[in-house]
Enzyme design. Structure first.
Site, mmCIF file in Angstrom:
data_model
loop_
_atom_site.group_PDB
_atom_site.id
_atom_site.type_symbol
_atom_site.label_atom_id
_atom_site.label_comp_id
_atom_site.label_asym_id
_atom_site.label_seq_id
_atom_site.Cartn_x
_atom_site.Cartn_y
_atom_site.Cartn_z
ATOM 1 C CG ASP A 1 -2.135 0.942 0.989
ATOM 2 O OD1 ASP A 1 -2.061 1.791 0.074
ATOM 3 O OD2 ASP A 1 -3.138 0.843 1.727
HETATM 4 C C1 BGC Z 1 -4.954 3.350 0.040
HETATM 5 C C2 BGC Z 1 -4.981 2.383 -1.122
HETATM 6 C C3 BGC Z 1 -4.718 3.130 -2.390
HETATM 7 C C4 BGC Z 1 -3.377 3.821 -2.288
HETATM 8 C C5 BGC Z 1 -2.997 4.628 -3.516
HETATM 9 C C6 BGC Z 1 -3.694 4.181 0.057
HETATM 10 O O1 BGC Z 1 -3.778 5.188 1.003
HETATM 11 O O2 BGC Z 1 -5.082 2.646 1.248
HETATM 12 O O3 BGC Z 1 -6.204 1.724 -1.177
HETATM 13 O O4 BGC Z 1 -4.775 2.258 -3.483
HETATM 14 O O5 BGC Z 1 -3.427 4.732 -1.197
HETATM 15 O O6 BGC Z 1 -3.755 5.762 -3.612
#
Ligand code: BGC
Length: 756
Positions: free
Chosen positions: A228
């Protein structure tokens, strides 16, 4: 040597480290001289959030269709629809030059207060897994990858980057992993995204058991594991754990640390190569589908978004007012009627191609009805009696009042959790006042997860849960209100009566960065069932403008082997006067098990469309896993001989018919008896029983005599229970037993025999 191995053999250590860390916020590192393309990823899950500039983490993005969010799509229980949605999003990704869309999210709705529940499907792993697999298969069939997220046990937003989800292995295996497992096994997502949080003390980005042992080795995941965004704390530890790609980048210091660790012999280069291999495989796979080129068909996708929204909305209450029968006048009340609340805030936020205004769409279907509008509530916590008075007057002046109520984003969003399950005080007071003045009222709700309604549910004639319904949801609401669409959605999550009733209430969101999943297996309906606790609306519940009868339940066999499974068939008849769709749910109840099990669990479902008077047979196949549970003693899913009830219903609380069948296990389980196993453990184990069953009396009689409890040569129930609970070694220590060896030696020999 194939192309990928050739490339790896030519790569320098520095290039390998660079490839395993993003080049920008959304790109992997291209290696032009080796012909390695870059991989461009963009957020999802309910549309493509393709930022204009790959270097920045901005929210502003190129225009794309915002489809309904997962709470809405899951409530459709229509896997084929999720595939269509996945295909449409893939078309947009291709047009917008995106290789991988970051979704779907299959985290369980452990508590309705999780701020990000709108992005997740369900409290039930099977439903979430089916929806996810279908979405992934749809999208990837068009050459665009997905990212199954957030792996695993990421069930709250509160301190999501630091908290540790603490749960036992059975709960992990039976509740929090199966949706991931099903999606991986049935759809092979190109990527899986690790969670921010720790699981039992280890960061998701470094979790060897989750990323390597379970995901890759046990489930056979073939794609790459991506972090993530910002979830990596120690790049070397994360590579060791099985995390292939760190995002976002660039992170030169991290790459240097990887190079240094390999040189110092602290990180096996073969591990780095394996991550490189997985990234190259996906980069080349993505390159097979050329991106850019023709724009997508925005009008067609908007229409599809409307259709999906209509399928996912859930009619919670209807005393006959809906569908509307050409009312002469309508009072439309509530800010959400003029500013649709169709998506949640955070990484999934789409820059839309257009947005349907609910009021404008209503007018299109309202014939000649005169329509008034007032805002009803402010966009903050302030109380505005003047707005309520205005709404009451408008409602009294009209034949029917329609209240469009959206839970504000400041109460529910990615990044934080909800403090309660209530609408705002003004919204509650508004509904109470308007429905008291005008009983012919409909409440239309926009929210991402369960809300409580006891304070006002008596008031309106009808309640429609419209969720965060995507950019075309305004039209879909009008479709349902006027009966253009017969509602068929059913809740993918329980609506509780009170926050205090919810399973995780005492353990959410934890403290000192520890969240104890104390409710174990018992989340959602599994909890309310076990506690026999009343709820507002049960899992699987939803009304229609028609009615359905269930009959003629039959099972493929009254007795079956676990590996053969069982097919359940039932006839469903539309007993009303309009065409409608019914979601038939199949739950399984284990009559007796060696471990505690939920009262019943959803193991299959089907959605069927029926014309008035029509009957169709619905068949659902149940496999080994429909009957199995995870046994931590054996470290595997096991089945046990015994009778199972197959419960077929219209919701988890509305079982219409049931039948039983006897399962015969084909497993040949190893013995898990050990030196400290109780006499009872030995007697419950088939091999143990074979040894001690025949000599039961010889052992028990002298002991009962010693205990002064031998009654006419019979061993009393109490004596038996007492001795069964003692370790066998202690039982054999009782004086009076003619043993040739010490009890310890006897047991060790027996254990050796069993192992052999
Ligand atoms: C989120 C993800 C997301 C990623 C990119 C993170 O803060 O938890 O679900 O895909 O950011 O934006």
């Amino acid at each position: 040597m194939n192309q990928i191995e050739t490339i790896i053999s030519k790569m320098t250590l520095e290039e390998k480290a660079a490839l395993t860390t993003g080049a920008t916020a959304w790109n992997t590192t291209p290696l032009a001289h080796l012909g390695v393309p870059r991989l461009f990823v963009a957020d999802g899950p309910h549309g493509v959030r393709r930022v204009a500039d790959a270097d920045v983490m901005a929210l502003e993005a190129l225009a794309a269709t915002c489809f309904p969010t997962a709470s809405c799509t899951a409530s459709s229980w229509d896997a084929a629809l999720l595939s269509q949605m996945g295909q449409a999003i893939a078309e947009e990704a291709i047009a917008l030059d995106v290789d991988v869309v970051l979704g779907p999210g299959v985290n369980m709705k452990r508590s309705p207060t999780c701020g990000r529940n709108f992005e997740y499907f369900s409290e039930d792993p099977l439903l979430a897994g089916e929806m996810a697999a279908s979405y992934i298969n749809g999208m990837q069939s068009r050459g665009v990858g997905t990212s199954l997220k957030h792996f695993a046990a990421n069930n709250q937003e509160h301190r999501r980057l630091t908290a540790s989800s603490e749960l036992d292995e059975r709960t992990l295996r039976e509740i929090y992993l199966p949706a991931f497992e099903q999606a991986v096994k049935q759809a092979q997502p190109w990527t899986v995204m690790c969670c921010y949080n720790k699981v039992n003390g280890v960061y998701g980005s470094e979790h060897h058991q989750l990323l390597t042992e379970i995901l890759k080795d046990e489930w056979g995941f073939e794609g790459l594991v991506v972090s993530d965004w910002g979830a990596v704390h120690d790049r070397v530890a994360s590579l060791r754990g099985g995390l292939d790609l760190e995002m976002p980048g660039p992170r030169p210091l991290r790459s240097q640390a990887v190079v240094a660790a390999v040189r110092a012999g602290q990180l096996d280069e073969a591990l780095l190569d394996e991550s490189v291999r997985r990234i190259l495989k996906i980069a080349f796979k993505a390159a097979e589908t050329p991106k850019g080129g023709a724009p997508f068909d925005a009008a067609a996708h908007h229409a599809l978004a409307r259709k999906i929204a209509g399928e996912g909305m859930v009619l919670l209450k209807n005393n006959g007012l809906l569908p509307l029968k050409q009312p002469a006048s309508l009072a439309v009340i509530g800010h959400a009627a003029v500013e649709a609340h169709f998506q949640g805030r955070g990484s999934s936020q789409i820059t839309t191609t257009r947005v349907d205004e609910p009021l404008a769409e209503l007018k299109k279907l309202a014939g000649g009805a005169s329509i008034s509008f007032c805002e009803g509530y402010p966009l903050d916590e302030s109380q505005r009696p003047d707005m309520i008075a205005e709404a009451v007057a408008a409602a009294q002046a009209a034949e029917v009042a329609l209240l469009y109520i959206a839970l504000p984003t400041y109460k529910e969003s990615e990044g934080y959790d909800r403090a309660d399950l209530e609408l705002t005080a003004q919204q509650v007071a508004l509904i109470q006042a308007v429905t008291a003045a005008q009983p012919k009222s409909v409440v239309i709700l926009n929210n991402g997860s369960a809300i409580t309604m006891s304070a006002w549910l008596n008031g309106p004639a009808a309640v429609l849960e419209a969720w965060m319904m995507g950019q075309a949801g305004g039209g879909a609401i009008a479709d349902v209100l006027f009966g253009v669409v017969n509602p068929s959605g059913k809740l993918a999550e329980t609506f509780p009566l009170r926050l205090e009733d919810t399973p995780a209430y005492l353990n959410f969101p934890g403290e000192l960065d520890v969240v104890r999943y104390g409710e174990g297996l018992f989340i959602g309906y599994r909890y309310y069932d076990a506690r026999r606790q009343p709820v507002l609306f049960p899992f699987g519940y939803g009304l229609s403008y028609t009615s359905f009868a269930y009959s003629n339940l039959r099972l493929s066999s009254p007795a079956f082997h676990d590996v053969d499974g069982l097919t359940v068939s039932v006839d469903v008849t539309n007993t009303g006067s309009v065409t409608g769709k019914e979601i038939v749910q199949v739950y399984v109840h284990d009559q007796k098990a060696s471990l505690v099990r939920p009262v019943k669990e959803l193991k299959g479902f089907a959605k069927v469309e029926l014309e008035p008077g029509e009957t169709k047979t619905v068949s659902v196949a149940l496999d080994f896993r429909a009957f199995a549970f995870y046994h931590t003693g054996y470290g595997q899913w096991i089945s046990e001989d015994g009778d199972f009830d197959i419960l077929v219903g219209a919701s988890c609380a509305d079982i219409r018919c049931s039948a039983s069948a006897a399962l015969q296990s084909t497993l040949n389980l190893p013995s898990i008896l050990h030196r400290n196993s109780t006499f009872g453990d030995w007697m419950s184990d088939p091999r143990g029983k074979a040894i001690f069953g025949p000599v039961y009396q010889q052992i028990m009689q002298p002991i009962a005599a010693v205990l002064g409890r031998a009654e006419d040569g019979e061993i009393s129930v109490e004596t038996n229970a007492y001795l069964m609970s003692l370790p066998l070694v202690d039982v054999l220590e009782f004086p009076g037993l003619p043993l040739e060896k010490s009890p310890g030696e006897i047991i060790d020999n027996l254990l050796k025999q069993l192992a052999g």
